[in-house]
Every structure is written in structure tokens, then in C-alpha cells.
Design a protein around this motif. Structure first.
Motif, PDB file in Angstrom:
ATOM      1  N   UNK A 194       0.808  -1.097  -0.028  1.00  0.00           N
ATOM      2  CA  UNK A 194      -0.103   0.053   0.128  1.00  0.00           C
ATOM      3  C   UNK A 194       0.906   1.263  -0.104  1.00  0.00           C
ATOM      4  N   UNK A 195       1.772   1.324   0.862  1.00  0.00           N
ATOM      5  CA  UNK A 195       2.670   2.457   1.063  1.00  0.00           C
ATOM      6  C   UNK A 195       3.644   2.637  -0.439  1.00  0.00           C
ATOM      7  N   UNK A 196       4.163   1.708  -0.806  1.00  0.00           N
ATOM      8  CA  UNK A 196       4.999   1.872  -1.933  1.00  0.00           C
ATOM      9  C   UNK A 196       4.054   2.151  -3.148  1.00  0.00           C
ATOM     10  N   UNK A 197       3.099   1.538  -3.110  1.00  0.00           N
ATOM     11  CA  UNK A 197       2.065   1.885  -4.434  1.00  0.00           C
ATOM     12  C   UNK A 197       1.428   3.386  -4.407  1.00  0.00           C
ATOM     13  N   UNK A 198       1.327   3.924  -3.114  1.00  0.00           N
ATOM     14  CA  UNK A 198       0.832   5.469  -2.950  1.00  0.00           C
ATOM     15  C   UNK A 198       2.179   6.349  -3.457  1.00  0.00           C
ATOM     16  N   UNK A 199       3.300   5.786  -3.106  1.00  0.00           N
ATOM     17  CA  UNK A 199       4.568   6.747  -3.279  1.00  0.00           C
ATOM     18  C   UNK A 199       4.647   6.668  -4.641  1.00  0.00           C
ATOM     19  N   UNK A 200       4.315   5.542  -5.389  1.00  0.00           N
ATOM     20  CA  UNK A 200       4.580   5.506  -6.875  1.00  0.00           C
ATOM     21  C   UNK A 200       3.370   6.494  -7.685  1.00  0.00           C
ATOM     22  N   UNK A 201       2.276   6.530  -7.161  1.00  0.00           N
ATOM     23  CA  UNK A 201       1.195   7.558  -8.135  1.00  0.00           C
ATOM     24  C   UNK A 201       0.977   8.539  -7.556  1.00  0.00           C
ATOM     25  N   UNK A 202       1.229   9.074  -6.362  1.00  0.00           N
ATOM     26  CA  UNK A 202       0.666  10.287  -5.649  1.00  0.00           C
ATOM     27  C   UNK A 202       1.823  11.453  -5.724  1.00  0.00           C
ATOM     28  N   UNK A 203       1.538  12.475  -6.349  1.00  0.00           N
ATOM     29  CA  UNK A 203       2.610  13.562  -6.288  1.00  0.00           C
ATOM     30  C   UNK A 203       2.098  14.804  -5.188  1.00  0.00           C
ATOM     31  N   UNK A 204       2.948  15.524  -4.609  1.00  0.00           N
ATOM     32  CA  UNK A 204       2.678  16.451  -3.933  1.00  0.00           C
ATOM     33  C   UNK A 204       1.428  17.254  -4.006  1.00  0.00           C
ATOM     34  N   UNK A 205       0.493  17.443  -3.118  1.00  0.00           N
ATOM     35  CA  UNK A 205      -0.694  17.941  -3.562  1.00  0.00           C
ATOM     36  C   UNK A 205      -1.894  17.256  -4.002  1.00  0.00           C
ATOM     37  N   UNK A 206      -1.474  16.065  -4.546  1.00  0.00           N
ATOM     38  CA  UNK A 206      -2.813  15.129  -5.090  1.00  0.00           C
ATOM     39  C   UNK A 206      -3.592  14.816  -3.987  1.00  0.00           C
ATOM     40  N   UNK A 207      -4.668  14.675  -4.243  1.00  0.00           N
ATOM     41  CA  UNK A 207      -5.748  14.156  -3.247  1.00  0.00           C
ATOM     42  C   UNK A 207      -6.176  12.777  -3.371  1.00  0.00           C
ATOM     43  N   UNK A 208      -6.449  12.002  -2.346  1.00  0.00           N
ATOM     44  CA  UNK A 208      -6.845  10.762  -2.296  1.00  0.00           C
ATOM     45  C   UNK A 208      -7.996  10.489  -1.323  1.00  0.00           C
ATOM     46  N   UNK A 209      -8.957   9.861  -1.971  1.00  0.00           N
ATOM     47  CA  UNK A 209     -10.216   9.868  -1.277  1.00  0.00           C
ATOM     48  C   UNK A 209     -10.010   8.744  -0.506  1.00  0.00           C
ATOM     49  N   UNK A 210     -10.471   8.832   0.962  1.00  0.00           N
ATOM     50  CA  UNK A 210     -10.354   7.525   1.943  1.00  0.00           C
ATOM     51  C   UNK A 210     -11.869   7.621   2.578  1.00  0.00           C
ATOM     52  N   UNK A 222     -12.538  15.976  -7.202  1.00  0.00           N
ATOM     53  CA  UNK A 222     -12.163  17.280  -7.776  1.00  0.00           C
ATOM     54  C   UNK A 222     -11.016  17.227  -8.682  1.00  0.00           C
ATOM     55  N   UNK A 223     -10.466  18.326  -9.307  1.00  0.00           N
ATOM     56  CA  UNK A 223      -9.456  18.068 -10.231  1.00  0.00           C
ATOM     57  C   UNK A 223      -8.175  17.782  -9.674  1.00  0.00           C
ATOM     58  N   UNK A 224      -8.257  17.683  -8.270  1.00  0.00           N
ATOM     59  CA  UNK A 224      -6.783  17.279  -7.805  1.00  0.00           C
ATOM     60  C   UNK A 224      -6.944  15.815  -7.304  1.00  0.00           C
ATOM     61  N   UNK A 225      -8.023  15.207  -7.777  1.00  0.00           N
ATOM     62  CA  UNK A 225      -8.116  13.783  -7.271  1.00  0.00           C
ATOM     63  C   UNK A 225      -7.251  12.600  -7.980  1.00  0.00           C
ATOM     64  N   UNK A 226      -6.326  12.116  -7.262  1.00  0.00           N
ATOM     65  CA  UNK A 226      -5.523  11.146  -7.926  1.00  0.00           C
ATOM     66  C   UNK A 226      -6.018   9.777  -7.548  1.00  0.00           C
ATOM     67  N   UNK A 227      -6.403   9.139  -6.454  1.00  0.00           N
ATOM     68  CA  UNK A 227      -6.883   7.995  -6.223  1.00  0.00           C
ATOM     69  C   UNK A 227      -7.886   7.899  -5.088  1.00  0.00           C
ATOM     70  N   UNK A 228      -8.482   6.713  -5.247  1.00  0.00           N
ATOM     71  CA  UNK A 228      -9.393   6.292  -4.037  1.00  0.00           C
ATOM     72  C   UNK A 228      -8.759   4.971  -3.381  1.00  0.00           C
ATOM     73  N   UNK A 229      -8.973   4.998  -2.253  1.00  0.00           N
ATOM     74  CA  UNK A 229      -8.621   3.627  -1.523  1.00  0.00           C
ATOM     75  C   UNK A 229     -10.126   2.861  -0.943  1.00  0.00           C
ATOM     76  N   UNK A 230     -10.208   1.632  -1.446  1.00  0.00           N
ATOM     77  CA  UNK A 230     -11.142   0.794  -1.046  1.00  0.00           C
ATOM     78  C   UNK A 230     -10.594  -0.423  -0.384  1.00  0.00           C
ATOM     79  N   UNK A 231     -11.326  -0.835   0.499  1.00  0.00           N
ATOM     80  CA  UNK A 231     -10.774  -1.835   1.770  1.00  0.00           C
ATOM     81  C   UNK A 231     -12.252  -2.811   1.626  1.00  0.00           C
ATOM     82  N   UNK A 232     -12.188  -4.032   1.077  1.00  0.00           N
ATOM     83  CA  UNK A 232     -13.024  -4.862   1.354  1.00  0.00           C
ATOM     84  C   UNK A 232     -12.829  -6.227   1.260  1.00  0.00           C
ATOM     85  N   UNK A 259      -6.952   6.539 -10.025  1.00  0.00           N
ATOM     86  CA  UNK A 259      -6.539   5.185  -9.730  1.00  0.00           C
ATOM     87  C   UNK A 259      -7.538   4.696  -8.547  1.00  0.00           C
ATOM     88  N   UNK A 260      -7.400   3.251  -8.616  1.00  0.00           N
ATOM     89  CA  UNK A 260      -8.240   2.762  -7.352  1.00  0.00           C
ATOM     90  C   UNK A 260      -7.299   1.889  -6.704  1.00  0.00           C
TER      91      UNK A 260
END
Length: 397
Positions: free
Chosen positions: A102-118, A160-170, A198-199
Motif C-alpha cells: 500500500x505504502x509503496x503503491x501510493x508513493x508510486x502514483x501520488x505527487x505533492x498536493x494530489x488528493x486521495x479519497x478515503x 475534484x480536479x486534484x483527485x489522484x486515487x481512491x482507497x477501497x478496503x473490502x 487510480x483505485x
């Protein structure tokens, strides 16, 4: 001077509570802990035997950074067999636990200021991992009435226009809620309109599903595959927490990026653990199913016991090994000393210090009206815990 990055991170609340409970035990106090997210079963024998054989055979060296070819092939076969998903070994990277994936995956896709929906309640590490990647967490509170599951409308409203990813846990940590095929289809319909998002699908509890089969978002939306980071591992279903082995299945682009990060941070996971994991996926799942059946009995006991307590409500979760009851009735109640319980954190500390019961407050998961109880414990401990919980709540005015 300690870095701002380190100073801004919050320690894991679950580890904090577990540590406090262990300290009280060392002091000779009677403590029942339902705080840890760790199966109380032993790793199946055939998995341990594979690790012992690897040691005896001298399989002691570094492996490929992404994991052994044999393990990645076993993962590909498992994803096809159990999930109906098609991957190539080049789209798999093994890591030191699903948490690292999870941690390395986020480091790979998220840039500074990107939003991640949780969606909240959330696993405590998600927002901190986003913070470490210099992103911004967009926390969306779900409802007890909807079993704490995210709705398509909530997803649409959060983008928003800053959304980069959403995290789902199921199945979910901390609630145990499982998304149905129809619920995932609703979310997928929204995401199709936002091809830049990204999801990250955390499916670490997939083998602990009580009614029907586990459903992945990729089962209902295979067209989103290039945008999905599927995270899984061996810790929960196979009772292999200490073996520290997880993996990420994703596009070649994402896996290549994660591989570069991992090569500089940790390199490959343990060679011995990888041989054990091969045996887990290539061998019988009978013991996994037996553990699941025991968890289901414990779930039923916990749900029935909680709903029998005045002022407590608890839905029956579809998976994992947690219940997340609503305890809002007891917030702002008075302790015997006249001081009020102002939050779920204060309630959990009161129950731990006065009644020897370790639970994790809902505040840690973004839901102030609840708390998490793990039923990865013996029935004797669960019965004792419910007595302490009932007595503790009964002491409040």
C-alpha cells in the motif's frame, strides 16, 4: 533536527493501545485485549514445512527484487483460480507485507498536493501513508445505517480536479463490511467517468468472507484494470502475520515504478517467507476455511452480545475479524469520579485502565461514534471481554 516528514506522522493507534495493554500485563494486571488485528491461529503446518525445507536446502540468499519467479507465478495462478483475474508475472511485485505494498503503491502514483479519497472508518495507516507521499487525504464519513460503506454519490461529490486515487478496503478494517457486486458496480460507474483516478483495492481479508464469495472491483469492472492497484498478502487468511509477505498486482507501469522504490528502500522480501507463500497458494485451503468458520462463530457471538447491551448497536459484518459497534449513547456520560467521557478514545482508556479491556477507539479510524473490537481471540477471552465491556458501560452514569 528531526525532519518535518517524520514529525508530521502520527503513530499507529492500534499499536499504541496494544502496547499499553502489554505494559499493564507486565505490571501483573488482568487484561483482555481485543485490539490487535492478528489471527490467534498458528500458520498451517504445510506452509511451515516449506519454510523449513527452504532453510535446510540453503535457500538463504537475496531473490529478485520483485520476488521469485515461482512465487509470482503462484500468485498469478491464484488470482485466476480464486478471483477470475488475468495477470502476467511481470505485473506482480512481492513486498514485506501488504502494508508495504500500500505504502509503496501510493508513493508510486501520488505527487505533492494530489488528493486521495478515503472512506471513513478507515485503516489507521492510510492517511499517514498519503501524508508520507505528500498527498492530501480527503476523508469521507460513511454511516452506521449503511454498514459504513461508501456510496456512488459520496464518491462523485468527493472528486475534484486534484483527485489522484481512491482507497477501497473490502472486507474492511476496521468494520468488517464487505461491498456487494451491486455496490462495487455503482462505484465503478462513477470511476469510468474519471479516467485519471487510480483505485487502490486492499483485499487482504479476502479469505475471511462469511456469506458467499469475495468480490473484487475487478470482478465487476475489468475495464478498469490498468488503473487498479490490487493489494493482497498472506498475513490474515493464512495466519502468517510475522512472515511479512504481501504483494501488489497492477499495470506494468505501476509495478515498474513500485519496483524502483522498493529496490532502493528494502529490496525483496525474505526468501524463506517466499517459499512458505508458494506452499500457501499451491496447497490446500482446508485450514483457511476452518479458521474462517471459527471466525464466523465468534462474529455471531460478538454481534449478539453487543446488541444485547443497552445503548449499543452493532451490524453483522460480512468479513474480516472485527466488529465496530456504535457507542454514541455513552459519549458524554459520567464516570464514577464525576468526569465525563468526551470521546471514544477516553472511553477506551477508561475501559482499559479500570476494567482491563483493550479496544481501539473509533477516533483512530475517523468515526468518533464507534470503536473496533477484534474477535481474533479465544471464545473464553471474548466472553470475558463482553462481561468487562458490559460492566464498564454499566458503571457510567
Amino acid at each position: 533536527m528531526i525532519s518535518n516528514r517524520a514529525q508530521n506522522l502520527q503513530p499507529s493507534e492500534t499499536l499504541k493501545i496494544t502496547g499499553k495493554a502489554k505494559e499493564l500485563k507486565r505490571q501483573g494486571k488482568s487484561v483482555v485485549s481485543l485490539s490487535a488485528g492478528e489471527p490467534d491461529f498458528k500458520t498451517p503446518r504445510h506452509i511451515c514445512d516449506a519454510a523449513i525445507k527452504a532453510i535446510n536446502d540453503g535457500f538463504h540468499g537475496y531473490t529478485m527484487n520483485t520476488g521469485t519467479p515461482e512465487l509470482r507465478e503462484a500468485i498469478v495462478a491464484k488470482l485466476k483460480r480464486d478471483n477470475g483475474l488475468d495477470y502476467d508475472p511481470s505485473q506482480i511485485i512481492c513486498s514485506n507485507g501488504a502494508k508495504q505494498s500500500v505504502g509503496f503503491g501510493l508513493l508510486a502514483i501520488v505527487n505533492k498536493g494530489d488528493e486521495v479519497i478515503i472512506p471513513a472508518p478507515f485503516w489507521v495507516s492510510y492517511p499517514e501513508m498519503v501524508r508520507l507521499a505528500e498527498g492530501e487525504s480527503v476523508l469521507v464519513r460513511t454511516s452506521f445505517e449503511n454498514d459504513f460503506k461508501f456510496t456512488p454519490q459520496q464518491l462523485e461529490d468527493s472528486i475534484t480536479d486534484k483527485t489522484k486515487a481512491i482507497i477501497l478496503c473490502s472486507p474492511s478494517n476496521p468494520t468488517g463490511a464487505c461491498y456487494s457486486k451491486e455496490e462495487l458496480e455503482g462505484l465503478a460507474n462513477v470511476l469510468r467517468n474519471h479516467p485519471e483516478i487510480y483505485i487502490l483495492s486492499d483485499e487482504i481479508y479476502e479469505y475471511i468472507v462469511f456469506d458467499g464469495d469475495h468480490v473484487s472491483i475487478l470482478n465487476v469492472a475489468p475495464d478498469l484494470k490498468d488503473r487498479v492497484l490490487l493489494v493482497n498478502g498472506f498475513s490474515k487468511g493464512f495466519a502468517m502475520t510475522g512472515w511479512r509477505l504481501g504483494y501488489l498486482a497492477a499495470s506494468n507501469e505501476v509495478v515498474s515504478a513500485v519496483s524502483k522504490i522498493q529496490s532502493q528502500e528494502t529490496s525483496a522480501p525474505s526468501s524463506i517467507s517466499q517459499k512458505a507463500a508458494e506452499a500457501a497458494y499451491n496447497g490446500s485451503l482446508d485450514e483457511v476455511k476452518a479458521m474462517r468458520d471459527q471466525f464466523k462463530k465468534r462474529r455471531d457471538f460478538m454481534v449478539n452480545s453487543l446488541n444485547a447491551i443497552e445503548g449499543v448497536s452493532c451490524f453483522s459484518p460480512g468479513g474480516a475479524f472485527y466488529v465496530f459497534p456504535d457507542i454514541s449513547h455513552y459519549l458524554n456520560s459520567e464516570k464514577p469520579d464525576g468526569n465525563k467521557i468526551a470521546s471514544s478514545t477516553e472511553l477506551c482508556m477508561y475501559l482499559l485502565e479500570e476494567f482491563g479491556l483493550a479496544l481501539v477507539p473509533g477516533d483512530a479510524f475517523g468515526e468518533p461514534n464507534g470503536l473496533r473490537m477484534s474477535y481474533a481471540a479465544s471464545m473464553n477471552d471474548l466472553e470475558d471481554a463482553m462481561e468487562r465491556f458490559k460492566k464498564g458501560l454499566g458503571s457510567l452514569g
